[in-house]
Write a protein that holds these residues in place. Structure first.
Motif, PDB file in Angstrom:
ATOM      1  N   ASN A   2       0.835  -1.203   0.000  1.00 25.80           N
ATOM      2  CA  ASN A   2       0.000   0.000   0.000  1.00 25.80           C
ATOM      3  C   ASN A   2       0.869   1.252   0.000  1.00 25.80           C
ATOM      4  O   ASN A   2       2.010   1.245   0.483  1.00 25.80           O
ATOM      5  N   LEU A   3       0.303   2.326  -0.504  1.00 25.98           N
ATOM      6  CA  LEU A   3       0.967   3.622  -0.519  1.00 25.98           C
ATOM      7  C   LEU A   3       0.236   4.543   0.450  1.00 25.98           C
ATOM      8  O   LEU A   3      -0.951   4.846   0.259  1.00 25.98           O
ATOM      9  N   PHE A   4       0.933   4.953   1.507  1.00 21.22           N
ATOM     10  CA  PHE A   4       0.360   5.829   2.522  1.00 21.22           C
ATOM     11  C   PHE A   4       1.025   7.191   2.394  1.00 21.22           C
ATOM     12  O   PHE A   4       2.252   7.303   2.511  1.00 21.22           O
ATOM     13  N   PHE A   5       0.220   8.239   2.179  1.00 20.51           N
ATOM     14  CA  PHE A   5       0.777   9.572   1.935  1.00 20.51           C
ATOM     15  C   PHE A   5       0.081  10.638   2.778  1.00 20.51           C
ATOM     16  O   PHE A   5      -1.145  10.654   2.898  1.00 20.51           O
ATOM     17  N   ASN A   6       0.885  11.498   3.344  1.00 18.22           N
ATOM     18  CA  ASN A   6       0.421  12.722   4.011  1.00 18.22           C
ATOM     19  C   ASN A   6      -0.508  12.461   5.185  1.00 18.22           C
ATOM     20  O   ASN A   6      -1.471  13.200   5.414  1.00 18.22           O
ATOM     21  N   ALA A   7      -0.230  11.393   5.947  1.00 19.50           N
ATOM     22  CA  ALA A   7      -0.896  11.272   7.246  1.00 19.50           C
ATOM     23  C   ALA A   7      -0.408  12.413   8.132  1.00 19.50           C
ATOM     24  O   ALA A   7       0.733  12.867   8.013  1.00 19.50           O
ATOM     25  N   ALA A   8      -1.263  12.857   9.042  1.00 20.02           N
ATOM     26  CA  ALA A   8      -0.853  13.937   9.936  1.00 20.02           C
ATOM     27  C   ALA A   8      -0.155  13.383  11.173  1.00 20.02           C
ATOM     28  O   ALA A   8       1.016  13.686  11.425  1.00 20.02           O
ATOM     29  N   SER A   9      -0.852  12.534  11.922  1.00 21.82           N
ATOM     30  CA  SER A   9      -0.313  12.114  13.218  1.00 21.82           C
ATOM     31  C   SER A   9       0.010  10.631  13.311  1.00 21.82           C
ATOM     32  O   SER A   9       0.935  10.248  14.024  1.00 21.82           O
ATOM     33  N   GLU A  10      -0.744   9.767  12.627  1.00 20.96           N
ATOM     34  CA  GLU A  10      -0.559   8.322  12.779  1.00 20.96           C
ATOM     35  C   GLU A  10      -0.617   7.626  11.423  1.00 20.96           C
ATOM     36  O   GLU A  10      -1.432   7.954  10.573  1.00 20.96           O
TER      37      GLU A  10
END
Length: 472
Positions: free
Chosen positions: A265-273
């Motif tokens: 998976n590609l996870f982008f620009n989470a703020a805190s977690e």
């Protein structure tokens, strides 16, 4: 006779504006053909569709069932998507129209509505978008819900609710207490709760090739995969993009004996977690993170953790497998792969054998997810969201948002010719060994082990990703 067969039979001879009467005249024959057609192999022996993987791949959906045309964009009534969903018996919702369906309440697939495939790749023009902007007394505000059901396949749909963040508990998609569900090439945004939520004892679930973006602050969430279960679960989260969601990227809280995998998976620009792991149920959460890419964005806090155990109400230790994951940040931002207090729970092999056969390296996955995730053809929201991720190794854009954006225009288009009403384009049927003059969806015309219908629907999915659609 199932409700699905009755519904198709009752449509015979009904005239559709701008279409010749013969389009409907063969529908009864199409259903009768189901009784005499011979399929390639028992449905339960084949995956949901060619290329399906993960714990939901055994979902059969509407295989061997009726072909139900969706001919309008109404919330309900004859020819609507809701009418197709509300039937019983194996069936396949195929779209003869493209555009936006403005709902008055949730579309709900219940126990009596099991054995269902919704095939958004069949929609002409810009495909199908589901939205809802008016409240109702039942609180049914999530556009699409699978509740207490089984054998459901959902492909190439968009869900974009339009509520302010003051309206709580609005997911993009909810899968509740259901089994054998496959969510593929779906796009959601602007949920006030999770963009996708696997609630209660949902199991044998694959969520794949999808885009979950811009949950509304302050409760901005990508995915909640462990939400109040009562037994072990099997869940695959594979080749998705979680973009500009504050946290729950994803959130996992499961019984021991579960098989949970977060793969490619590609996870982008989470703020805190990013990945949150709880262990509030006996046995602790067993989970594998394999080949994921965690990329900081403008909204990402200075220090975050890709995999982070939260000990709130913990009753046991989690088992976390970490392999091939990549983090990327810029400036003073830092994504630490494993939080310091989580390191002690890392195990040297997956708690369960992976149900995804051949995970890609994270860098290769980055390219494939940005190119092919989400419902196709991509609407303006998905195009913007993917552009904001940016190229690998470069800063992206995006931000946390507090209100839904404007809905994109979805072109109606012109459906392909299907004179025998078997859901397949006449012009393409011969390449799968099918005949345009005969309803033969469940025959294996080319002897490749897949029915004509399965072959065509996978071909059409790939064509839509490539920017093509049958014109004849």
């Amino acid at each position: 006779m199932t409700d699905a067969v009755r519904a198709v039979s009752s449509m015979s001879g009904r005239r559709l504006r701008g279409r010749p009467r013969r389009w409907w005249a063969g529908l009864a024959l199409a259903v009768l053909a189901l009784a005499v057609s011979t399929g390639p192999a028992p449905a339960e022996e084949r995956p949901a569709f060619p290329g399906a993987e993960g714990y939901g791949k055994a979902a059969t959906g509407g295989r061997d069932g009726a072909i139900i045309p969706v001919i309008n964009l109404n919330d309900a009534g004859p020819g609507s998507l809701r009418a197709c969903i509300d039937l019983s018996g194996p069936r396949n919702c195929v779209f003869r129209v493209g555009g936006t369906i403005k709902l008055k309440s949730s579309l709900v697939v219940r126990d009596q509505n099991a054995n269902l495939s919704i095939l958004g790749q069949t929609a002409p023009g810009g495909g199908i978008l589901l939205t809802i902007d008016q409240t109702n007394s039942e609180g049914m505000h999530t556009p699409f819900v699978v509740k207490g059901s089984a054998n459901v396949i959902i492909r190439h749909l968009r869900m974009r609710p339009q509520f302010p963040n003051s309206i709580p508990n609005v997911d993009g998609v909810t899968i509740e207490d259901s089994r054998l569900v496959y969510v593929d090439h779906v796009s959601t945004s602007w949920a006030t709760d999770e963009n996708i939520n696997a609630y209660a004892t949902t199991t044998d679930l694959t969520i794949a090739n999808s885009i979950f973006a811009e949950g509304l602050n302050k409760h901005s969430k990508c995915a909640l995969l462990g939400s109040d279960p009562r037994a072990p679960q099997n869940i695959s989260f594979w080749k998705n993009a979680c973009v500009s969601n504050r946290d729950r990227n994803p959130d996992d809280n499961h019984y021991g004996g579960s098989c949970i995998e977060i793969v490619n998976n590609l996870f982008f620009n989470a703020a805190s977690e990013w990945g949150e792991i709880f262990s509030q149920f006996p046995g602790g959460t067993p989970i594998s993170f394999v080949g994921n890419y965690f990329k900081a964005g403008p909204s990402t806090n200075e220090v975050t953790y890709a995999m982070n155990w939260n000990d709130t109400a913990s009753v046991d230790n989690p088992k976390i497998y970490n392999s091939g994951n990549v983090t990327w940040s810029f400036g003073k931002k830092s994504i630490v792969a494993v939080a310091p207090d989580t390191v002690g729970f890392i195990v040297d092999k997956p708690p369960c054998p992976l149900a995804i056969a051949n995970p890609e390296p994270a860098e290769a996955m980055y390219a494939s997810v940005t190119a092919t995730a989400g419902a196709f053809p991509r609407d303006g929201i998905d195009e913007r969201v993917i552009a904001e991720i940016g190229p690998i190794g470069q800063k992206g854009g995006g931000k946390m948002i507090r209100a839904p954006g404007a809905l994109p225009q979805i072109a109606a288009g012109e459906p392909y010719l299907d004179s025998d009403n078997d859901g397949m384009a006449d012009a393409v049927e011969p390449q799968f060994g099918a005949a345009a003059a005969r309803s033969d969806p469940w025959v294996d015309g080319d002897g490749n082990g897949w029915s004509n219908f399965d072959d065509f629907m996978q071909w059409l999915s790939e064509e839509r990703i490539a920017g093509r659609y049958p014109t004849d």
